[in-house]
Design a protein around this motif. Structure first.
Motif, short mmCIF file in Angstrom:
data_model
loop_
_atom_site.label_atom_id
_atom_site.label_comp_id
_atom_site.label_asym_id
_atom_site.label_seq_id
_atom_site.Cartn_x
_atom_site.Cartn_y
_atom_site.Cartn_z
N ASP A 6 -1.43 -65.83 -19.73
CA ASP A 6 -0.08 -64.76 -19.96
C ASP A 6 -0.42 -63.52 -20.35
O ASP A 6 0.58 -62.84 -19.85
CB ASP A 6 0.86 -65.55 -20.83
N ALA A 7 -1.44 -63.32 -20.94
CA ALA A 7 -1.58 -61.77 -21.38
C ALA A 7 -3.08 -61.72 -21.69
O ALA A 7 -3.92 -62.71 -21.83
CB ALA A 7 -0.81 -61.31 -22.70
N ALA A 8 -3.53 -60.41 -21.82
CA ALA A 8 -5.04 -60.10 -22.17
C ALA A 8 -4.88 -58.90 -23.07
O ALA A 8 -4.14 -57.82 -23.06
CB ALA A 8 -5.84 -59.74 -20.84
N ILE A 9 -5.89 -59.12 -24.12
CA ILE A 9 -6.01 -57.89 -24.91
C ILE A 9 -7.49 -57.60 -24.86
O ILE A 9 -8.44 -58.47 -24.77
CB ILE A 9 -5.92 -58.45 -26.66
N ASN A 10 -7.66 -56.28 -24.74
CA ASN A 10 -9.14 -55.97 -24.76
C ASN A 10 -9.43 -55.04 -25.98
O ASN A 10 -9.17 -53.84 -26.36
CB ASN A 10 -9.26 -54.91 -23.54
N ALA A 11 -10.33 -55.49 -26.88
CA ALA A 11 -10.91 -55.04 -28.11
C ALA A 11 -12.35 -54.70 -27.81
O ALA A 11 -13.11 -54.33 -29.05
CB ALA A 11 -10.51 -55.96 -29.51
N ALA A 12 -13.01 -54.62 -26.83
CA ALA A 12 -14.45 -54.65 -26.70
C ALA A 12 -14.72 -53.12 -26.55
O ALA A 12 -13.87 -52.21 -26.25
CB ALA A 12 -14.86 -55.08 -25.04
N ALA A 13 -15.98 -52.95 -27.16
CA ALA A 13 -16.24 -51.28 -27.23
C ALA A 13 -17.87 -51.29 -27.10
O ALA A 13 -18.57 -52.36 -27.29
CB ALA A 13 -15.90 -50.54 -28.55
N ALA A 14 -18.30 -50.06 -26.86
CA ALA A 14 -19.74 -50.02 -26.97
C ALA A 14 -20.17 -48.83 -27.88
O ALA A 14 -19.53 -47.66 -27.43
CB ALA A 14 -20.45 -49.77 -25.45
N TYR A 15 -21.08 -48.59 -28.62
CA TYR A 15 -21.29 -47.55 -29.61
C TYR A 15 -22.64 -47.77 -30.18
O TYR A 15 -22.95 -48.67 -30.47
CB TYR A 15 -20.22 -47.30 -30.51
N GLY A 16 -23.25 -46.58 -30.47
CA GLY A 16 -24.70 -46.53 -30.92
C GLY A 16 -25.83 -46.51 -29.86
O GLY A 16 -25.59 -46.42 -28.61
N GLU A 17 -26.83 -46.55 -30.64
CA GLU A 17 -28.19 -46.09 -29.97
C GLU A 17 -28.52 -47.28 -28.98
O GLU A 17 -28.09 -48.55 -29.20
CB GLU A 17 -29.49 -46.38 -30.69
N GLY A 18 -28.71 -46.85 -27.86
CA GLY A 18 -29.23 -47.67 -26.69
C GLY A 18 -27.78 -48.00 -25.82
O GLY A 18 -28.27 -48.85 -24.83
N THR A 19 -26.69 -47.57 -26.16
CA THR A 19 -25.49 -47.92 -25.37
C THR A 19 -25.13 -46.75 -24.56
O THR A 19 -25.53 -45.60 -24.66
CB THR A 19 -24.26 -48.27 -26.28
N ASP A 20 -24.17 -46.77 -23.67
CA ASP A 20 -23.79 -45.62 -22.72
C ASP A 20 -22.19 -45.85 -22.93
O ASP A 20 -21.47 -46.33 -22.06
CB ASP A 20 -24.21 -45.79 -21.30
N PRO A 21 -21.47 -45.15 -23.92
CA PRO A 21 -20.10 -45.51 -24.10
C PRO A 21 -19.35 -45.10 -22.85
O PRO A 21 -18.11 -45.61 -22.51
CB PRO A 21 -19.75 -44.73 -25.48
N ASP A 22 -19.64 -43.87 -22.22
CA ASP A 22 -18.96 -43.43 -21.20
C ASP A 22 -18.84 -44.38 -19.89
O ASP A 22 -17.80 -44.67 -19.44
CB ASP A 22 -19.41 -42.26 -20.67
N ALA A 23 -20.13 -44.99 -19.62
CA ALA A 23 -20.31 -46.05 -18.52
C ALA A 23 -19.44 -46.98 -18.89
O ALA A 23 -18.69 -47.89 -18.18
CB ALA A 23 -21.68 -46.27 -18.24
N PHE A 24 -19.77 -47.72 -20.10
CA PHE A 24 -19.08 -48.67 -20.49
C PHE A 24 -17.45 -48.76 -20.40
O PHE A 24 -16.86 -49.69 -19.63
CB PHE A 24 -19.45 -49.00 -22.08
#
Length: 220
Positions: free
Chosen positions: A67-85
Motif C-alpha cells: 500500500d505504501a513505500a518508505i525509503n530509508a536507504a543511504a550511501a555514505y563513507g569510503e568506497g561509496t558514491d552518494p551522488d550516483a546512489f
C-alpha cells in the motif's frame, strides 16, 4: 492493516520504521542488501528480503502488492558514491513504484536542504563544514529527481528539522517545523512516528495527523 515496503530497513531509521509499522499492526517487507546482517524486528509480520533500491526491477518486484513505500536507504563513507546512489535510487523508486502500482512514497531526507529562518539553505549558511557538502548535494540531487519525475507518485520527503538524537528513546510525540534548525533533535523512534503517519493510507488509518504531499517535511 496495510502492507508497507521499507527500503533501507537495516539502518537506524529503517529499523525504527519497521518497529513502528509493526506496533501499528501493518505487515512489512523489510528490504536490505544483506539479510544476514539485518538486526531489526523479525516477528511473523515482517518479511526480510534482499534488494537494491537503485535497481528498478528490484523495487517493482518487492513493492508489488503493498500500500505504501518508505525509503530509508543511504550511501555514505569510503568506497561509496552518494551522488550516483541518490540519483539512481530516486529514478528507480519513481519508475519501480509506478510499475508496482504503489502510489505513496515516504523518503527519509536531510535537514541541511531546508531553509533557515532567513531563507538560506542550511548547507549554504556561513560556517557549514565543507567536508559534508558533497553528501548534502548528493541528497539534493535525489530530491530534485523526485520533484522533476515523481508527478505520478504521492510522495513526501521527511527529514529531522536538525539532526537525530542518537541516544534518545521513544516519547510518542513529534512536531512539524517550518524551517531548518541545526540545534533541533529528534530520536529515531519518534522520527519513525512521522514516517508511519505519512505512509499510512488515508482510508482506515488510525492516525489523526494530516498527510503531506510532494514536498519537504521537517520534524522534531
Amino acid at each position: 492493516m496495510s502492507k508497507i515496503v521499507i527500503f533501507g530497513a537495516g539502518g537506524r531509521a529503517g529499523r525504527q520504521a519497521v518497529a513502528e509499522a509493526r506496533r501499528r499492526g501493518h505487515e512489512v517487507t523489510a528490504v536490505v542488501r544483506e539479510p544476514a546482517r539485518y538486526s531489526g524486528p523479525t516477528d511473523s509480520g515482517v518479511r526480510i528480503a534482499a534488494g537494491d533500491v537503485t535497481d528498478v526491477a528490484d523495487v517493482a518486484s518487492l513493492a508489488q502488492g503493498h500500500d505504501a513505500a518508505i525509503n530509508a536507504a543511504a550511501a555514505y563513507g569510503e568506497g561509496t558514491d552518494p551522488d550516483a546512489f541518490f540519483r539512481s535510487a530516486a529514478h528507480s523508486l519513481v519508475t519501480g513504484l509506478r510499475k508496482a502500482e504503489v502510489n505513496r512514497l515516504v523518503s527519509v531526507g536531510l535537514s541541511t536542504l531546508l531553509a533557515g529562518p532567513d531563507g538560506t539553505r542550511l548547507l549554504d549558511a556561513p560556517g557549514f563544514p565543507a567536508e559534508f557538502r558533497p553528501f548534502c548535494l548528493a541528497h539534493a540531487s535525489g530530491l530534485e529527481i523526485l520533484r522533476a519525475e515523481g508527478g505520478a507518485l504521492d510522495w513526501v520527503y521527511v527529514s529531522p528539522a536538525g539532526d537525530f538524537d542518537h541516544e534518545g528513546g521513544r516519547t510518542g510525540h513529534y512536531s512539524v517545523r517550518e524551517h531548518g534548525d541545526m540545534a533541533a533533535r529528534i530520536s529515531y523512534a519518534d522520527f519513525a512516528l512521522a514516517l508511519l503517519d505519512e505512509a499510512e493510507s488515508e482510508t482506515g488509518s488510525e492516525s489523526e495527523t494530516p498527510r503531506h504531499h510532494r514536498g519537504h517535511l521537517a520534524v522534531t
